[in-house]
Design an enzyme around this catalytic site. Sequence first.
Site, short mmCIF file in Angstrom:
data_model
loop_
_atom_site.label_atom_id
_atom_site.label_comp_id
_atom_site.label_asym_id
_atom_site.label_seq_id
_atom_site.Cartn_x
_atom_site.Cartn_y
_atom_site.Cartn_z
CE LYS A 1 37.86 39.46 40.37
NZ LYS A 1 37.37 40.99 41.46
N GLY A 2 35.11 39.01 35.33
CA GLY A 2 34.48 38.74 34.85
C GLY A 2 33.85 38.43 32.91
CG ASP B 1 33.65 44.93 43.01
OD1 ASP B 1 33.60 44.08 42.87
OD2 ASP B 1 34.07 45.88 44.20
N GLY C 1 31.39 39.23 43.16
CA GLY C 1 30.08 40.00 41.75
C GLY C 1 30.81 40.41 40.98
CG HIS C 2 32.89 37.59 38.91
ND1 HIS C 2 34.28 38.48 39.15
CD2 HIS C 2 32.40 37.01 39.97
CE1 HIS C 2 34.14 37.96 40.29
NE2 HIS C 2 34.69 36.95 40.45
CB THR D 1 27.78 41.07 46.46
OG1 THR D 1 28.75 39.55 45.57
CG2 THR D 1 27.46 39.83 46.79
NE ARG E 1 29.61 46.43 51.17
CZ ARG E 1 30.44 45.90 51.91
NH1 ARG E 1 30.97 46.60 52.93
NH2 ARG E 1 30.75 44.57 51.00
N PRO E 2 28.16 51.33 47.55
CG PRO E 2 27.88 53.53 48.39
CD PRO E 2 27.33 52.60 48.84
NE ARG E 3 31.80 47.35 42.71
CZ ARG E 3 31.96 47.16 41.92
NH1 ARG E 3 32.29 48.12 40.53
NH2 ARG E 3 31.14 45.91 41.54
CB VAL F 1 36.74 51.49 25.32
CG1 VAL F 1 38.17 51.48 25.66
CG2 VAL F 1 36.54 50.45 24.62
CG LEU G 1 41.23 54.21 28.71
CD1 LEU G 1 41.90 54.49 29.97
CD2 LEU G 1 41.85 54.07 27.57
CD GLN H 1 36.97 37.28 46.75
OE1 GLN H 1 37.15 36.26 46.80
NE2 GLN H 1 35.41 37.58 46.60
CB THR I 1 38.47 37.80 51.02
OG1 THR I 1 37.16 37.55 51.77
CG2 THR I 1 39.05 37.39 50.13
P1 GDP Z 1 34.70 41.66 39.11
O1 GDP Z 1 34.53 41.63 40.31
O2 GDP Z 1 36.24 41.48 38.90
O3 GDP Z 1 34.41 40.61 38.40
O4 GDP Z 1 34.40 43.57 38.51
P2 GDP Z 1 32.36 43.46 38.37
O5 GDP Z 1 31.45 42.87 37.39
O6 GDP Z 1 32.13 44.03 39.95
O7 GDP Z 1 32.24 44.50 38.27
C1 GDP Z 1 33.11 46.13 37.05
C2 GDP Z 1 32.06 46.69 36.18
O8 GDP Z 1 32.98 46.87 35.44
C3 GDP Z 1 30.91 45.50 35.76
O9 GDP Z 1 29.82 46.05 35.95
C4 GDP Z 1 31.02 45.71 34.78
O10 GDP Z 1 30.00 45.14 33.68
C5 GDP Z 1 31.62 46.84 33.75
N1 GDP Z 1 33.19 46.76 33.00
C6 GDP Z 1 34.10 45.56 33.19
N2 GDP Z 1 34.88 46.39 32.03
C7 GDP Z 1 34.29 47.51 31.82
C8 GDP Z 1 34.78 48.36 31.34
O11 GDP Z 1 35.70 48.52 30.42
N3 GDP Z 1 34.57 49.75 30.79
C9 GDP Z 1 32.94 50.59 31.43
N4 GDP Z 1 32.12 51.26 31.14
N5 GDP Z 1 32.72 48.95 32.43
C10 GDP Z 1 33.16 48.26 31.97
P1 IMO Z 2 35.06 40.22 43.52
O1 IMO Z 2 35.33 39.24 43.43
C1 IMO Z 2 35.40 43.57 46.80
C2 IMO Z 2 35.85 42.47 50.20
C3 IMO Z 2 34.68 42.90 51.69
C4 IMO Z 2 35.26 43.58 52.69
C5 IMO Z 2 36.33 42.44 52.48
C6 IMO Z 2 36.03 41.07 53.51
O2 IMO Z 2 33.38 40.82 42.41
O3 IMO Z 2 36.23 41.62 43.18
P2 IMO Z 2 34.65 38.99 52.37
O4 IMO Z 2 32.68 38.44 52.45
O5 IMO Z 2 35.30 38.62 52.51
O6 IMO Z 2 34.71 38.58 54.15
O7 IMO Z 2 34.55 40.37 52.61
O8 IMO Z 2 36.12 41.27 51.44
N1 IMO Z 2 35.60 41.96 49.33
C7 IMO Z 2 35.09 42.56 48.43
N2 IMO Z 2 35.17 43.57 47.80
N3 IMO Z 2 34.99 43.04 45.03
C8 IMO Z 2 34.67 41.40 45.67
O9 IMO Z 2 35.03 40.58 45.13
C9 IMO Z 2 35.25 41.00 47.31
N4 IMO Z 2 34.68 39.91 47.93
C10 IMO Z 2 35.49 40.07 48.72
O10 IMO Z 2 34.13 44.08 50.73
O11 IMO Z 2 35.65 44.18 52.61
MG MG Z 3 33.11 42.55 41.46
#
Ligand code: GDP
Ligand code: IMO
Ligand code: MG
Length: 432
Positions: free
Chosen positions: A16-17, A13, A40-41, A304, A307-309, A418, A336, A223, A238
């Site tokens: 990356k997306g 999280d 989840g991106h 996905t 859950r609260p991170r 940002v 940032l 991940q 994972t």
């Molecule tokens: P990923 O799993 O690595 O693709 O990341 P996620 O999408 O799960 O979580 C990143 C969250 O932060 C998403 O809701 C993005 O829209 C948001 N995000 C990404 N870059 C930035 C940033 O520079 N600033 C802020 N405020 N949000 C961001």
């Molecule tokens: P993105 O791509 C954050 C975590 C789960 C659990 C562990 C194993 O959005 O960064 P699994 O279902 O993969 O067997 O669960 O990995 N986990 C993630 N945490 N971002 C993810 O993906 C994750 N994918 C799995 O919460 O601790």
């Molecule tokens: Mg994610």
Amino acid sequence: MPAVVIVGAQWGDEGKGKATDLLGSRVDHVVKFNGGNNAGHTVVIGDEKYALHLLPSGILSPGCTPVIGNGVVVDLSVLFEEIDGLEARGIDTSKLLISANAHVIADYNRTLDKVAERFLGSRKIGTTGRGIGPTYADKMNRLGIRVQDLFDEKILRQKVEGALELKNQILTKVYNRRAVDVEEIVEELTSYTDRLRPMVADTALVLHEALDRGETVLLEAGQATLLDVDHGTYPFVTSSSATTGGACTGSGIAPTDITRVIGIVKAYATRVGEGPFPTELGEGNDPDGDGERLRANGGEFGTTTGRPRRCGWYDAPIARYAARINGVTDFVLTKLDVLTGWDRIPVCVAYEVDGERVEEMPMTQTDFHHAKPIYEYFDGWHEDISHCRELGDLPQTAQDYVQALESMSGSRISAIGVGPDREQTIVVHDLL
Ligand code: GDP
Ligand code: IMO
Ligand code: MG
């Protein structure tokens, strides 16, 4: 002819997306090489917000061919749900290619993921419950079902029978669940065959041919490094290879084709699920409520599972570890803007393990569980930075923070997030 890898440098999280989407218009193929719909991106483009789980983030870039590589585990119902959802919003998904060698998540593996977690009780991993672990276990056990098996019903039935011979024993005798019927599974899987057929390809060959033509291939990890089955905080990981090595095995691209590795790292840290997290701001060590504030400011709730991170401060030894494991050439420092409003910002520079100062990620999991962060403190800023587009636009203290992270994280910081929007990015060095 470059192949460029994007990997998470922390516990997922990191954004990356967004980074993948940012480069999507300039690359020819975006390949998801590991994981499945545990990812989840969230990608924000203007007023539109997309939550992608199984599809590569490159699906949102019209010129680019999205590819699901052989290293991915595919839940077919989620695949078509996601495709239909995007098509309904006007996104063309017709270029999507899926490796014939990718494995398929069968219903019994979703069940086993959930019941195994319940069985583990307090020792649970906190998985996403999507069947990821059991499906990769089947792959390694040579009991897996691959995408190509769907095109030969006789083979498919044999494979499902083989898998269920063992699994039904486990389901009924260990977990007290009902046995699964072979025909039920075959029927479900074959219901997707016709729709799937045109998407399936020898994706490794497609990608090699693209590289030979001088095209650019972006390999997008799900991940992250600390969730990688080999290099993460095992067993709280994972079940796939989320690091640069996994980009090769999960796509069929050779290590020598990779010219750039982009590590995505948040300006603080988060984690979902169980497992060690030294800088976590949790109950008992967060008198000022900084963890809650990071969660609120950063919208840190799982894309996905909702859950609260868990939230905490930036951990430099972790970033250095990720830089080493992945061969990071460039970091993208994300979120940032979320740190705006703190008077001073702690950064973990080393750990204390059983009374000793330790500079790097400890060798053993026991030591990592005991690691207490040693913090250095940096001056914060209060100005809104979400409109900054150049390094020089940032308040001096924010520039100093970025520079400090760069000096301790093992690679240069080439872009800074940002805000969630595609545009809300400061590019210091071009990423391609
Ligand atoms: P990923 O799993 O690595 O693709 O990341 P996620 O999408 O799960 O979580 C990143 C969250 O932060 C998403 O809701 C993005 O829209 C948001 N995000 C990404 N870059 C930035 C940033 O520079 N600033 C802020 N405020 N949000 C961001
Ligand atoms: P993105 O791509 C954050 C975590 C789960 C659990 C562990 C194993 O959005 O960064 P699994 O279902 O993969 O067997 O669960 O990995 N986990 C993630 N945490 N971002 C993810 O993906 C994750 N994918 C799995 O919460 O601790
Ligand atoms: Mg994610």
